[in-house]
Write a protein that holds these residues in place. Structure first.
Motif, short mmCIF file in Angstrom:
data_model
loop_
_atom_site.label_atom_id
_atom_site.label_comp_id
_atom_site.label_asym_id
_atom_site.label_seq_id
_atom_site.Cartn_x
_atom_site.Cartn_y
_atom_site.Cartn_z
N ARG A 280 -36.50 66.78 0.87
CA ARG A 280 -36.66 65.42 0.33
C ARG A 280 -38.14 65.19 0.02
NH1 ARG A 280 -33.83 62.69 3.72
NH2 ARG A 280 -32.06 62.11 2.39
N VAL A 281 -38.40 64.76 -1.23
CA VAL A 281 -39.76 64.43 -1.67
C VAL A 281 -39.82 62.92 -1.83
CG1 VAL A 281 -41.47 64.74 -3.51
CG2 VAL A 281 -39.95 66.64 -2.88
N LYS A 282 -40.74 62.28 -1.09
CA LYS A 282 -40.80 60.82 -1.09
C LYS A 282 -42.20 60.32 -1.42
CE LYS A 282 -39.30 56.82 1.62
NZ LYS A 282 -38.71 56.35 2.90
N ASN A 283 -42.32 59.61 -2.53
CA ASN A 283 -43.58 58.96 -2.95
C ASN A 283 -44.75 59.93 -2.98
OD1 ASN A 283 -42.20 56.49 -3.11
ND2 ASN A 283 -42.60 56.06 -0.94
N GLN B 262 -45.83 59.29 -7.73
CA GLN B 262 -44.73 58.74 -6.94
C GLN B 262 -43.38 59.47 -7.18
OE1 GLN B 262 -45.06 55.71 -4.65
NE2 GLN B 262 -46.95 56.89 -4.79
N ALA B 263 -43.39 60.78 -6.96
CA ALA B 263 -42.15 61.55 -7.13
C ALA B 263 -41.20 61.25 -5.98
CB ALA B 263 -42.45 63.04 -7.18
N ASN B 264 -39.93 61.02 -6.32
CA ASN B 264 -38.88 60.81 -5.32
C ASN B 264 -37.63 61.59 -5.74
OD1 ASN B 264 -39.73 58.53 -3.29
ND2 ASN B 264 -40.46 57.86 -5.31
N GLU C 177 -34.65 64.86 -4.31
CA GLU C 177 -34.14 65.60 -3.17
C GLU C 177 -33.32 66.79 -3.66
OE1 GLU C 177 -30.07 63.22 -2.02
OE2 GLU C 177 -31.96 62.45 -1.17
N GLY D 7 -45.52 64.27 2.33
CA GLY D 7 -44.42 63.52 1.75
C GLY D 7 -43.16 64.35 1.51
N ARG E 269 -44.41 61.97 -14.51
CA ARG E 269 -43.35 61.68 -13.54
C ARG E 269 -42.41 62.88 -13.43
NH1 ARG E 269 -38.50 59.34 -16.03
NH2 ARG E 269 -38.64 59.58 -18.30
#
Length: 520
Positions: A271-274, A287-289, A291, A321, A455
């Motif tokens: 999981r990649v969060k912010n 701000q990559a989000n 999974e 992150g 992005r």
């Protein structure tokens, strides 16, 4: 006719590289030259271009010929992609009736590969022979395929897909011919065995015939035996005349041990969060989000310099992150192939971290082209493509349940690319890979991560479905001019950083002015 060659022979030490009786190139020909690594494709281009002399044979050209050579990675001042673009621009700007291009898509991102396709299809008027391991590229521009196979040149009409279909048909026909041959051979063997048994019995008269006396029995059974032996001899002659058909090498199915795969199946494992991405002060994405789930086959796509490898390394090396499931066992393929032991054999390298049994390991190696005693070659004598295949095989049979692959098809011939494609499709674990090979992405990926416009866009679905979603009109003349100016600006900037001059500065400013005018 632009070029004709007769009785071409080229040797490498004592090995015959190729022996081509005749070839001809005509105006308008669009030829894709394919073959395994080491089959002589590059050498043939150099011979046709007059840059290498064959050991025997003649080459006669009636038109100007331009060779676009295979290019190395960038030298630091220019990236590999920039170097390739520069060479292509120069090659296409020369007055030439025949272009010989050796791996022209190397280091190009998808946008520039499609730009090159458009250039060759709609703007370049001359004939073309191109060596490429990009099947989509060969499909787009070729109307004929030449295959160098075991030193001989074979001709196929159509693009690469048509060539593959013709090869598949020939394969099926050979399988059918072999099956018919073995069936006929068994029938004759069975018939021969029956006749021999009858002939053997004919020498032993029954008790009833014995009582009639030897005068009757001996001539009767002697004649009967003679006839049976004659029939048997006839069957043997038919067997000898039966044309032998070689058994076809079929692709062996692979059943991999899946105990580590089941632990992560369908679960979120990464999981990649912010997370922001930067390189040398340049913002790649914000701000990559995203999974990754167990069993996903994720293709990371984007332009050169967009941050694909940076993102992959972030997943591999970790980041505040990025969270990773404890069940993940990760294997990473990178271009330096640092995991290989040069003094050990292909098989030893593959077995080192293997959890699959040796039969599976050997089957994977065979699918990638290493058969029989080939597996005992030491890594230090292997070509770049062979080393890549060894490394990929080692990862596929290891205890990893997540494969991270950075441009795994670089240096591979088409047969190896297609074999890898099949292995990745069959692989029961998770695969995250960076590639510009559109056909590989189409065939393998079940999800897309597209890095663009600062992005990371995640798409659930195939590459084909993603392209349809992103469908846009063909490149306009204005867009093409802007793309060309960007390339020229890149080249001028590189030269300015090495040898500044007033002339280059003026060229740079003129290009900038031209770009601003087009953008306004």
């Amino acid at each position: 006719m632009l070029l004709k060659a007769n009785q071409l022979k080229v040797f490498r030490k004592d090995r015959l590289l190729f022996d081509i009786e005749e070839l001809a190139i005509h105006q308008g020909d669009r030829i894709g030259l394919v073959g395994t690594n080491g089959s002589g494709k590059t050498t043939l281009l150099h011979v046709l271009a007059g840059q290498e002399t064959p050991d025997s044979g003649t080459v006669a050209a009636t038109a100007v010929c331009t060779l676009l050579p295979q290019l190395k990675q960038g030298d630091g001042r220019q990236s590999g992609g920039e170097m390739t673009q520069t060479y292509i621009e120069r090659a296409l700007s020369r007055p030439s009736a025949l272009l010989l291009a050796d791996e022209p898509t190397t280091h190009l991102d998808t946008e520039h590969i499609e730009w090159l396709e458009d250039k060759l299809r709609h703007h370049y008027q001359g004939a073309l022979i191109v060596v490429s391991h990009d099947r989509a590229f060969l499909d787009a521009i070729c109307t004929e395929i030449w295959e160098l196979d075991h030193g001989k040149l074979h001709h196929y009409r159509g693009n690469y897909t048509h060539f593959a279909q013709q090869k598949e048909l020939a394969h099926r026909q050979q399988v059918e011919a072999y099956e018919a041959y073995t069936q006929k051979k068994k029938q004759l063997e069975h018939a021969l065995e029956k006749k021999k048994k009858k002939a053997d019995k004919a020498t032993k008269p029954s008790q009833k015939v014995k009582s009639s006396g030897p005068k009757i029995a001996k001539p009767y059974y002697a004649n009967k035996q003679k006839k049976l032996e004659k029939t048997a001899k006839s069957i043997e002659t038919r067997m000898e005349k039966l044309e032998k058909v070689e058994k076809v090498k079929d692709i062996q199915p692979i059943q991999m041990t899946q105990h580590t795969m089941k632990e992560v199946a369908s679960r979120t494992i990464l999981r990649v969060k912010n997370v922001d991405g930067k390189a040398g002060g340049k913002v790649l994405w914000k701000q990559a989000n995203v999974e990754v789930r167990g069993g996903d086959k994720v293709a990371i796509i984007g332009k050169n310099g967009s941050g694909k490898t940076t993102f992959l390394r972030m997943l591999v090396n970790g980041h505040p992150g990025v969270t990773r499931s404890e069940a993940v066992k990760l294997a990473y393929f990178r271009q330096d192939l640092s995991g290989l032991k040069a003094d050990e054999s292909i098989l030893q390298n593959a077995l080192k971290e293997a959890v699959q049994d040796e039969t599976v390991v050997r089957t994977v190696l065979a699918r990638l082209g290493f058969r029989g005693d080939d597996v005992h070659k030491p890594v230090e004598v292997l070509s770049g493509g062979e080393r890549v295949k060894t490394m990929l095989a080692s990862l596929l049979v290891s205890d990893a349940n997540v494969l991270m692959l950075d441009e795994p098809t670089n240096f591979l011939d088409l047969a190896a690319v297609e074999a890898l494609e099949g292995l990745l499709k069959d692989y029961p674990g998770t695969v995250v890979f960076v590639s510009h090979d559109r056909r590989l992405i189409e065939e393998v990926a079940t999800r897309i991560f597209h890095i663009h416009e600062e992005r990371i866009e995640a798409f659930d679905g195939t590459y084909e479905a993603y392209k349809q979603k992103e469908e846009k009109p063909a490149m306009t003349n204005r867009e093409e001019e802007l793309l060309l100016i960007d390339m020229q600006l890149s080249e001028v900037l590189s030269r300015l950083s090495i040898e500044p001059s007033q002339e280059l500065e003026e060229t740079f400013q003129a290009l900038l002015k031209q770009k601003k005018s087009l953008e306004s």
